[in-house]
Design an enzyme around this catalytic site. Structure first.
Site, PDB file in Angstrom:
ATOM      1  N   SER A   1      15.651  36.760  58.380  1.00  0.00           N
ATOM      2  CA  SER A   1      14.470  37.452  57.850  1.00  0.00           C
ATOM      3  C   SER A   1      13.463  36.422  57.373  1.00  0.00           C
ATOM      4  CB  SER A   1      14.861  38.350  56.678  1.00  0.00           C
ATOM      5  OG  SER A   1      13.687  38.683  55.959  1.00  0.00           O
TER       6      SER A   1
ATOM      7  N   HIS B   1      13.676  38.752  62.208  1.00  0.00           N
ATOM      8  CA  HIS B   1      13.564  39.965  61.392  1.00  0.00           C
ATOM      9  C   HIS B   1      12.291  39.866  60.553  1.00  0.00           C
ATOM     10  CE1 HIS B   1      15.185  43.572  59.445  1.00  0.00           C
ATOM     11  NE2 HIS B   1      14.753  43.064  58.297  1.00  0.00           N
TER      12      HIS B   1
ATOM     13  N   ASP C   1       9.915  41.681  57.853  1.00  0.00           N
ATOM     14  CA  ASP C   1       9.912  42.698  56.796  1.00  0.00           C
ATOM     15  C   ASP C   1       8.494  43.063  56.368  1.00  0.00           C
ATOM     16  OD1 ASP C   1      12.700  43.260  56.209  1.00  0.00           O
ATOM     17  OD2 ASP C   1      12.842  41.173  55.574  1.00  0.00           O
TER      18      ASP C   1
ATOM     19  N   MET D   1       6.240  45.259  53.923  1.00  0.00           N
ATOM     20  CA  MET D   1       6.275  46.012  52.651  1.00  0.00           C
ATOM     21  C   MET D   1       4.857  46.321  52.212  1.00  0.00           C
ATOM     22  SD  MET D   1       9.182  43.855  50.653  1.00  0.00           S
ATOM     23  CE  MET D   1      10.692  43.324  51.477  1.00  0.00           C
TER      24      MET D   1
ATOM     25  N   HIS E   1      10.876  45.608  60.540  1.00  0.00           N
ATOM     26  CA  HIS E   1      11.469  46.538  59.575  1.00  0.00           C
ATOM     27  C   HIS E   1      10.343  47.048  58.677  1.00  0.00           C
ATOM     28  CE1 HIS E   1      14.409  46.982  55.881  1.00  0.00           C
ATOM     29  NE2 HIS E   1      13.871  48.128  56.262  1.00  0.00           N
TER      30      HIS E   1
ATOM     31  N   MET F   1       8.897  48.948  55.772  1.00  0.00           N
ATOM     32  CA  MET F   1       9.144  49.580  54.472  1.00  0.00           C
ATOM     33  C   MET F   1       7.773  50.045  53.989  1.00  0.00           C
ATOM     34  SD  MET F   1      11.874  46.727  53.230  1.00  0.00           S
ATOM     35  CE  MET F   1      11.318  45.595  54.506  1.00  0.00           C
TER      36      MET F   1
ATOM     37  N   MET G   1      20.857  49.416  55.079  1.00  0.00           N
ATOM     38  CA  MET G   1      20.480  48.533  53.966  1.00  0.00           C
ATOM     39  C   MET G   1      21.688  48.319  53.051  1.00  0.00           C
ATOM     40  SD  MET G   1      17.276  47.750  54.389  1.00  0.00           S
ATOM     41  CE  MET G   1      17.150  46.809  52.859  1.00  0.00           C
TER      42      MET G   1
ATOM     43  N   GLY H   1      12.940  45.873  49.279  1.00  0.00           N
ATOM     44  CA  GLY H   1      11.800  45.397  48.502  1.00  0.00           C
ATOM     45  C   GLY H   1      11.805  43.909  48.219  1.00  0.00           C
ATOM     46  N   PHE H   2      12.974  43.308  48.213  1.00  0.00           N
ATOM     47  CA  PHE H   2      13.044  41.888  47.848  1.00  0.00           C
ATOM     48  C   PHE H   2      14.157  41.182  48.598  1.00  0.00           C
ATOM     49  CE2 PHE H   2      11.508  44.389  44.313  1.00  0.00           C
ATOM     50  CZ  PHE H   2      10.294  43.763  44.040  1.00  0.00           C
TER      51      PHE H   2
ATOM     52  N   GLY I   1      16.966  37.965  48.637  1.00  0.00           N
ATOM     53  CA  GLY I   1      17.787  37.288  47.645  1.00  0.00           C
ATOM     54  C   GLY I   1      18.581  38.181  46.716  1.00  0.00           C
TER      55      GLY I   1
ATOM     56  N   ASP J   1      21.432  44.796  56.526  1.00  0.00           N
ATOM     57  CA  ASP J   1      20.299  44.045  55.976  1.00  0.00           C
ATOM     58  C   ASP J   1      20.390  43.963  54.452  1.00  0.00           C
ATOM     59  OD1 ASP J   1      17.857  42.873  55.453  1.00  0.00           O
ATOM     60  OD2 ASP J   1      16.645  44.538  56.202  1.00  0.00           O
ATOM     61  N   GLY J   2      20.587  42.727  53.965  1.00  0.00           N
ATOM     62  CA  GLY J   2      20.544  42.496  52.523  1.00  0.00           C
ATOM     63  C   GLY J   2      21.795  41.812  51.993  1.00  0.00           C
ATOM     64  N   GLY J   3      21.623  40.620  51.468  1.00  0.00           N
ATOM     65  CA  GLY J   3      22.740  39.934  50.818  1.00  0.00           C
ATOM     66  C   GLY J   3      23.813  39.412  51.756  1.00  0.00           C
TER      67      GLY J   3
ATOM     68  N   GLY K   1      18.252  36.448  55.188  1.00  0.00           N
ATOM     69  CA  GLY K   1      17.000  35.808  54.794  1.00  0.00           C
ATOM     70  C   GLY K   1      17.257  34.567  53.972  1.00  0.00           C
ATOM     71  N   SER K   2      17.601  34.781  52.684  1.00  0.00           N
ATOM     72  CA  SER K   2      17.789  33.638  51.787  1.00  0.00           C
ATOM     73  C   SER K   2      18.944  32.749  52.242  1.00  0.00           C
ATOM     74  CB  SER K   2      17.998  34.127  50.354  1.00  0.00           C
ATOM     75  OG  SER K   2      18.972  35.152  50.309  1.00  0.00           O
TER      76      SER K   2
HETATM   77  C1  DX5 Z   1      14.881  43.582  51.841  1.00  0.00           C
HETATM   78  C2  DX5 Z   1      14.609  43.127  53.256  1.00  0.00           C
HETATM   79  C3  DX5 Z   1      15.605  42.160  53.792  1.00  0.00           C
HETATM   80  C4  DX5 Z   1      15.657  40.866  53.055  1.00  0.00           C
HETATM   81  C5  DX5 Z   1      16.978  40.217  53.283  1.00  0.00           C
HETATM   82  O1  DX5 Z   1      14.032  44.634  51.522  1.00  0.00           O
HETATM   83  O2  DX5 Z   1      14.594  44.229  54.132  1.00  0.00           O
HETATM   84  O3  DX5 Z   1      15.399  41.929  55.171  1.00  0.00           O
HETATM   85  O4  DX5 Z   1      14.645  39.996  53.404  1.00  0.00           O
HETATM   86  O5  DX5 Z   1      17.018  39.072  52.503  1.00  0.00           O
HETATM   87  P1  DX5 Z   1      18.379  38.453  51.972  1.00  0.00           P
HETATM   88  O6  DX5 Z   1      19.186  38.065  53.169  1.00  0.00           O
HETATM   89  O7  DX5 Z   1      17.916  37.299  51.181  1.00  0.00           O
HETATM   90  O8  DX5 Z   1      19.072  39.503  51.154  1.00  0.00           O
HETATM   91 ZN    ZN Z   2      14.662  43.897  56.370  1.00  0.00          ZN
END
Ligand code: DX5
Ligand code: ZN
Length: 236
Positions: free
Chosen positions: A15, A40, A42, A44, A73, A75, A144, A149-150, A152, A186-188, A208-209
């Site tokens: 991401s 990916h 994102d 928002m 993606h 949002m 998800m 929204g964020f 990390g 997606d996420g963490g 992402g992170s």
């Molecule tokens: C959150 C995003 C994710 C996010 C994943 O709303 O949709 O794609 O960037 O980031 P990490 O991998 O850091 O959780």
């Molecule tokens: Zn995403």
């Protein structure tokens, strides 16, 4: 006949939310060179989610820098007006959250009409019943594993049970139709939990992170992408 999910190749989708936006072209080239399968992207809108990121102009700007598909993606709320704009900007897959569209079936159809693959994104508290009537319109389910929204955030453990339920549905659907719908989480996602996530049924992992936070000495991402894959024996 279809290939059982256990031997599906793992797709990695870094991401770019966690990339260095001042060098975005370089960053997306580096993830492709490092072996990423998708970018990916994102989106928002500070309305559907409490954050504001990037839109079609940025998608168009990175498109010439990579050959791999761009996985958008959304949002955002409302959804429909952005679909033709992202298709024109070079998106390949477009996912949205069903709560953000008045007419989910119509939005899914619109994505394919614009030549993209269609995905439905389900938040941690969004029930799987949203999938019941639209399976034939879907190319991907985006589950998800954090609230959107964020970047990390920490992976929500109950996602594993939900993943197993979606995997069962998608395998049953593939059994009767021969058509495989991708299952993206997606996420963490990190090196230390990706094995469990894939074992629960994901075939596509956003990170992402975990990716952009672990550059190689030369600024590339080969090492972390290889480390993620190595956790999943059939894809290493
Ligand atoms: C959150 C995003 C994710 C996010 C994943 O709303 O949709 O794609 O960037 O980031 P990490 O991998 O850091 O959780
Ligand atoms: Zn995403």
């Amino acid at each position: 006949m279809f290939i059982p999910s256990s031997v599906q190749p793992l797709r990695l989708a870094p991401s770019i939310l966690s990339a260095d936006f001042s060098r975005l072209g370089e960053e997306v080239r580096a993830i492709e060179a490092g072996g990423a399968d998708l970018v990916h992207f994102d989106v928002m809108d500070n309305h559907y989610v409490p954050n504001l990121t990037i839109g079609p102009l940025v998608c168009q700007a990175i498109r010439p820098h990579v050959g791999i598909p761009i996985d958008v993606h959304l949002m955002v709320e409302p959804v429909d007006a952005l679909i033709p704009q992202f298709a024109k900007a070079g998106a390949n897959i477009i996912s949205f959250h069903p709560e953000a569209s008045r007419h989910v079936d119509r939005t899914l159809a619109l994505i394919r009409e614009h030549g993209c693959q269609a995905g439905l994104a389900l938040n941690p508290a969004t029930p799987l019943a949203w999938l019941d009537q639209v399976m034939e319109r879907l190319d991907m389910v985006l589950l998800m594993s954090v609230n959107p929204g964020f970047g990390g955030q920490v992976f929500i453990p109950s996602t594993l049970a939900k993943l197993r339920q979606v995997r069962q549905r998608l395998d049953a659907y593939a059994d009767t139709t021969g058509r495989r719908i991708w299952l993206e989480v997606d996420g963490g996602v990190k090196v230390d939990n990706i094995a469990a996530i894939v074992a629960a049924g994901a075939d596509t992992c956003v990170a992402g992170s975990a990716v952009f936070g672990a550059p190689d000495a030369d600024g590339g991402y080969r090492g972390v992408l290889r480390a993620l894959r190595q956790q999943v024996p059939q894809s290493a």
